[in-house]
Design a protein around this motif. Structure first.
Motif, PDB file in Angstrom:
ATOM      1  N   LEU A 257       0.826  -1.209   0.000  1.00 10.66           N
ATOM      2  CA  LEU A 257       0.000   0.000   0.000  1.00 10.66           C
ATOM      3  C   LEU A 257       0.859   1.257   0.000  1.00 10.66           C
ATOM      4  O   LEU A 257       0.591   2.199  -0.741  1.00 10.66           O
ATOM      5  CB  LEU A 257      -0.933  -0.001   1.217  1.00 10.66           C
ATOM      6  N   ILE A 258       1.894   1.294   0.828  1.00 10.89           N
ATOM      7  CA  ILE A 258       2.722   2.494   0.933  1.00 10.89           C
ATOM      8  C   ILE A 258       3.707   2.594  -0.239  1.00 10.89           C
ATOM      9  O   ILE A 258       3.993   3.686  -0.723  1.00 10.89           O
ATOM     10  CB  ILE A 258       3.466   2.535   2.291  1.00 10.89           C
ATOM     11  N   ARG A 259       4.198   1.474  -0.737  1.00 12.83           N
ATOM     12  CA  ARG A 259       5.181   1.501  -1.824  1.00 12.83           C
ATOM     13  C   ARG A 259       4.527   1.552  -3.199  1.00 12.83           C
ATOM     14  O   ARG A 259       5.153   1.949  -4.175  1.00 12.83           O
ATOM     15  CB  ARG A 259       6.074   0.266  -1.757  1.00 12.83           C
ATOM     16  N   GLY A 260       3.281   1.114  -3.286  1.00 11.02           N
ATOM     17  CA  GLY A 260       2.636   1.006  -4.580  1.00 11.02           C
ATOM     18  C   GLY A 260       2.034   2.319  -5.060  1.00 11.02           C
ATOM     19  O   GLY A 260       2.145   3.366  -4.417  1.00 11.02           O
ATOM     20  N   ASP A 261       1.376   2.242  -6.204  1.00  6.88           N
ATOM     21  CA  ASP A 261       0.770   3.419  -6.839  1.00  6.88           C
ATOM     22  C   ASP A 261      -0.733   3.250  -6.992  1.00  6.88           C
ATOM     23  O   ASP A 261      -1.331   3.739  -7.940  1.00  6.88           O
ATOM     24  CB  ASP A 261       1.401   3.652  -8.219  1.00  6.88           C
ATOM     25  N   GLY A 280       6.287  11.106  -2.099  1.00  6.22           N
ATOM     26  CA  GLY A 280       7.239  10.129  -2.615  1.00  6.22           C
ATOM     27  C   GLY A 280       7.197   8.819  -1.861  1.00  6.22           C
ATOM     28  O   GLY A 280       8.243   8.192  -1.647  1.00  6.22           O
ATOM     29  N   HIS A 281       6.000   8.381  -1.446  1.00  2.00           N
ATOM     30  CA  HIS A 281       5.789   7.110  -0.739  1.00  2.00           C
ATOM     31  C   HIS A 281       6.364   7.115   0.680  1.00  2.00           C
ATOM     32  O   HIS A 281       6.517   6.058   1.293  1.00  2.00           O
ATOM     33  CB  HIS A 281       6.378   5.926  -1.520  1.00  2.00           C
ATOM     34  N   LYS A 282       6.641   8.277   1.223  1.00  2.00           N
ATOM     35  CA  LYS A 282       7.135   8.359   2.596  1.00  2.00           C
ATOM     36  C   LYS A 282       6.009   8.437   3.618  1.00  2.00           C
ATOM     37  O   LYS A 282       6.220   8.185   4.802  1.00  2.00           O
ATOM     38  CB  LYS A 282       8.057   9.575   2.760  1.00  2.00           C
ATOM     39  N   LEU A 283       4.816   8.801   3.150  1.00  2.00           N
ATOM     40  CA  LEU A 283       3.657   8.923   4.027  1.00  2.00           C
ATOM     41  C   LEU A 283       2.471   8.196   3.412  1.00  2.00           C
ATOM     42  O   LEU A 283       2.350   8.133   2.184  1.00  2.00           O
ATOM     43  CB  LEU A 283       3.289  10.394   4.244  1.00  2.00           C
ATOM     44  N   TYR A 284       1.591   7.666   4.272  1.00  2.00           N
ATOM     45  CA  TYR A 284       0.356   7.049   3.796  1.00  2.00           C
ATOM     46  C   TYR A 284      -0.808   7.871   4.326  1.00  2.00           C
ATOM     47  O   TYR A 284      -0.987   8.045   5.533  1.00  2.00           O
ATOM     48  CB  TYR A 284       0.253   5.600   4.257  1.00  2.00           C
ATOM     49  N   ASN A 285      -1.591   8.404   3.386  1.00  2.00           N
ATOM     50  CA  ASN A 285      -2.683   9.309   3.707  1.00  2.00           C
ATOM     51  C   ASN A 285      -4.010   8.556   3.768  1.00  2.00           C
ATOM     52  O   ASN A 285      -4.310   7.735   2.902  1.00  2.00           O
ATOM     53  CB  ASN A 285      -2.766  10.393   2.627  1.00  2.00           C
ATOM     54  N   MET A 286      -4.802   8.852   4.806  1.00  2.00           N
ATOM     55  CA  MET A 286      -6.132   8.254   4.918  1.00  2.00           C
ATOM     56  C   MET A 286      -7.139   9.333   5.302  1.00  2.00           C
ATOM     57  O   MET A 286      -6.908  10.119   6.220  1.00  2.00           O
ATOM     58  CB  MET A 286      -6.153   7.147   5.984  1.00  2.00           C
ATOM     59  N   VAL A 287      -8.244   9.371   4.562  1.00  2.00           N
ATOM     60  CA  VAL A 287      -9.386  10.212   4.911  1.00  2.00           C
ATOM     61  C   VAL A 287     -10.538   9.272   5.222  1.00  2.00           C
ATOM     62  O   VAL A 287     -10.939   8.473   4.372  1.00  2.00           O
ATOM     63  CB  VAL A 287      -9.753  11.172   3.773  1.00  2.00           C
ATOM     64  N   LEU A 288     -11.055   9.366   6.432  1.00  2.00           N
ATOM     65  CA  LEU A 288     -12.049   8.398   6.909  1.00  2.00           C
ATOM     66  C   LEU A 288     -13.344   9.144   7.231  1.00  2.00           C
ATOM     67  O   LEU A 288     -13.439   9.869   8.223  1.00  2.00           O
ATOM     68  CB  LEU A 288     -11.534   7.682   8.165  1.00  2.00           C
ATOM     69  N   ILE A 289     -14.329   8.975   6.365  1.00  2.00           N
ATOM     70  CA  ILE A 289     -15.592   9.708   6.503  1.00  2.00           C
ATOM     71  C   ILE A 289     -16.608   8.823   7.220  1.00  2.00           C
ATOM     72  O   ILE A 289     -16.780   7.659   6.863  1.00  2.00           O
ATOM     73  CB  ILE A 289     -16.097  10.162   5.128  1.00  2.00           C
ATOM     74  N   HIS A 290     -17.244   9.402   8.209  1.00  2.00           N
ATOM     75  CA  HIS A 290     -18.099   8.626   9.103  1.00  2.00           C
ATOM     76  C   HIS A 290     -19.284   9.478   9.552  1.00  2.00           C
ATOM     77  O   HIS A 290     -19.270  10.708   9.398  1.00  2.00           O
ATOM     78  CB  HIS A 290     -17.290   8.182  10.326  1.00  2.00           C
ATOM     79  N   PRO A 291     -20.317   8.849  10.126  1.00  2.00           N
ATOM     80  CA  PRO A 291     -21.463   9.634  10.594  1.00  2.00           C
ATOM     81  C   PRO A 291     -21.061  10.619  11.689  1.00  2.00           C
ATOM     82  O   PRO A 291     -20.240  10.306  12.558  1.00  2.00           O
ATOM     83  CB  PRO A 291     -22.424   8.562  11.138  1.00  2.00           C
ATOM     84  N   ILE A 292     -21.636  11.790  11.630  1.00  2.00           N
ATOM     85  CA  ILE A 292     -21.323  12.837  12.585  1.00  2.00           C
ATOM     86  C   ILE A 292     -21.856  12.467  13.964  1.00  2.00           C
ATOM     87  O   ILE A 292     -22.833  11.729  14.093  1.00  2.00           O
ATOM     88  CB  ILE A 292     -21.936  14.168  12.088  1.00  2.00           C
TER      89      ILE A 292
END
Length: 490
Positions: A257-261, A280-292
């Motif tokens: 996941l972190i090394r791939g595209d 440049g694959h140094k960070l893995y970003n996640m946006v997690l949308i959920h009920p308020i």
């Protein structure tokens, strides 16, 4: 770490200038004389562009929209000053998508090559089930999207984008003052004047308000027009987390996941997750949308501090891959959470010598990943429109063209985000099964035909080829030139 370091202490409400020397040494622009593009095809359409009548322009806000607009205007010969309310422009935010409709503009503004150094070109997006991590379908992206639209699609960290834009703006002579909140504007809007918290009045030929969802100028324009400017909760909130690659090093379960595209989009009842590598694959970003949650209903914020424990509780029933990724979020780290509100379209984005851009006029929900891209489109259109007028007295003509080119389109993309929200968050059942069937059909048709031209529509509009064509296929600066005479004849 802040991307600007103030060289001296300053009193509250005293404007503080940012200069090239106040940036870290690795942030200084190495770009030469501004040209719009190095691409052969686009060079033929866009030679170096210079304004017929240089203007004195004030911009409120040093976010993506404000900085992009400053770059376009300064590169074409205008004198630009930005006033930003915060005392420091810091590295904040998480991942952000730069779609072709934005990247072609950033190339002309001389920042795309620098952005590519930190960006990741996503080859496909995998659409997956929330509970068992099974792939429902996928969307082909780079390099084919880049070839189709003659502009790339990439994901970057918002802080990298802002750092590069800031450096470019300063290298072009844009003056930027922090600690400069706006407390008043000229009451009849016919004079481009703003008052800072220090009491100082600033005058120019035009004021561009890039001051976000809680825009002071937006509120004043709405009041002027007798429009009740309100926001409504979507019922969603979102966590933003960025996981350092070093924390996951040696874990083969997540290494791909972190090394791939490949981006991952997990869809579940009441929410979804979008994840991909950045920097440049140094960070893995996640946006997690959920009920308020109930206490968030009256709070529209982009920077609320969240809780890892609460986040883990929210996703306790999701698949093991999601839970495993979230286990790497530091217990004492920043878990940012923001509420997602929708805003009714304004009657107008223009009043006298004031104009709104970005989230100040078309705040975008994240479901089609077009918030930053549309702010950059605003910058591109204003660069062309303000460059074509042959006198300060014709600023109104430029703003008329800007609104005609951007308003209907921007609001259509706003609406598509709302429609996509529902499809992504269906509870398990017949509607969800039908959605998944259509996603599979769309994926299979694209694979079979090498691009199905939208024959099988995808209910996720971000992944739908026909809607991609609408979002990504437009060359908004070219459109502005071509529509100029027709709009002004109306």
């Amino acid at each position: 770490m802040p991307i600007t370091t103030l060289s001296k202490s300053h009193k509250a409400n005293t404007p503080t200038p940012i200069t090239i020397s106040s940036l870290p040494s690795n942030s200084k622009s190495t770009l030469g004389t501004p040209t719009f593009t190095n691409n052969t095809t686009m060079v033929n359409r866009w030679p170096t562009f210079r304004a017929i009548t240089p203007l004195k322009v004030t911009i409120i806000g040093a976010g993506v929209g404000g900085l992009s607009t400053a770059i376009g205007l300064a590169a074409s010969g205008h004198k630009v000053t930005i006033y930003e309310a915060v005392p420091e422009i810091k590295e904040v935010g998480a991942g952000i998508q730069i779609a072709p409709n934005a990247s072609r503009i950033l190339e002309r503004f001389g920042v795309l090559e620098e952005l590519k150094k930190d960006g990741v070109m996503i080859t496909r997006n995998s659409m997956r089930r929330w509970e068992d991590d099974v792939e429902i379908g996928n969307v082909d992206l780079m390099p084919n999207v880049g070839k189709k639209y003659n502009a790339p699609l990439m994901v970057v960290h918002r802080a990298d984008l802002q750092r590069i834009l800031l450096s470019r703006a300063l290298s072009l002579g844009v003056r930027i003052y922090t600690s400069s909140s706006v407390t008043a504007i000229s009451p009849d809007f016919s004079v481009a004047s703003i008052q800072l918290a220090s009491g100082e009045w600033i005058s120019s030929d035009l004021v561009i308000a890039a001051d976000g969802v809680k825009s002071f100028v937006r509120a004043e324009i709405a009041r002027r027009k007798g429009f009740r400017d309100t926001s409504l909760s979507t019922g969603d909130a979102a966590y933003r987390v960025v996981i350092d690659e070093e924390r996951m090093r040696g874990d083969e379960r997540v290494a791909g996941l972190i090394r791939g595209d490949v981006g991952s989009r997990w869809m579940g009842p009441g929410g979804h997750i979008m994840a991909y590598p950045v920097r440049g694959h140094k960070l893995y970003n996640m946006v997690l949308i959920h009920p308020i949650r109930p206490h968030q209903l009256d709070n529209e914020s982009w920077t609320s501090k969240g809780s890892k424990a609460e986040m883990l509780k929210t996703y306790a029933g999701w698949n093991s891959t999601v839970r495993h990724l979230l286990s790497y979020v530091p217990d004492d780290g920043d878990v940012m959470e923001w509420t997602l509100n929708s805003h009714a379209p304004l009657p107008s984005w223009v009043e006298g010598r004031f104009v709104l851009i970005g989230d100040a006029c078309h705040p975008m929900l994240p479901y089609v990943a077009q918030g930053a891209a549309n702010a950059i489109e605003d910058a591109g259109v204003l660069t062309v429109a303000l460059g074509l007028i042959d006198g300060v007295e014709r600023v109104g003509d430029a703003l008329k063209v800007y609104e005609a080119v951007r308003k209907e389109r921007g609001e259509a993309i706003q609406a598509s985000a709302t429609a996509t929200q529902r499809q992504l968050h269906l509870v398990d059942g017949k509607e969800q099964e039908e959605r998944d069937r259509r996603i599979r059909e769309s994926t299979e048709a694209a694979r079979r035909d090498g691009g199905n031209n939208g024959e099988k529509r995808n209910p996720d509009l971000w992944a739908d080829q026909q809607w991609q064509e609408f979002m990504w296929g437009v060359d908004i600066m070219k459109d502005t030139l071509e529509r100029w005479d027709d709009i002004l004849r109306r």
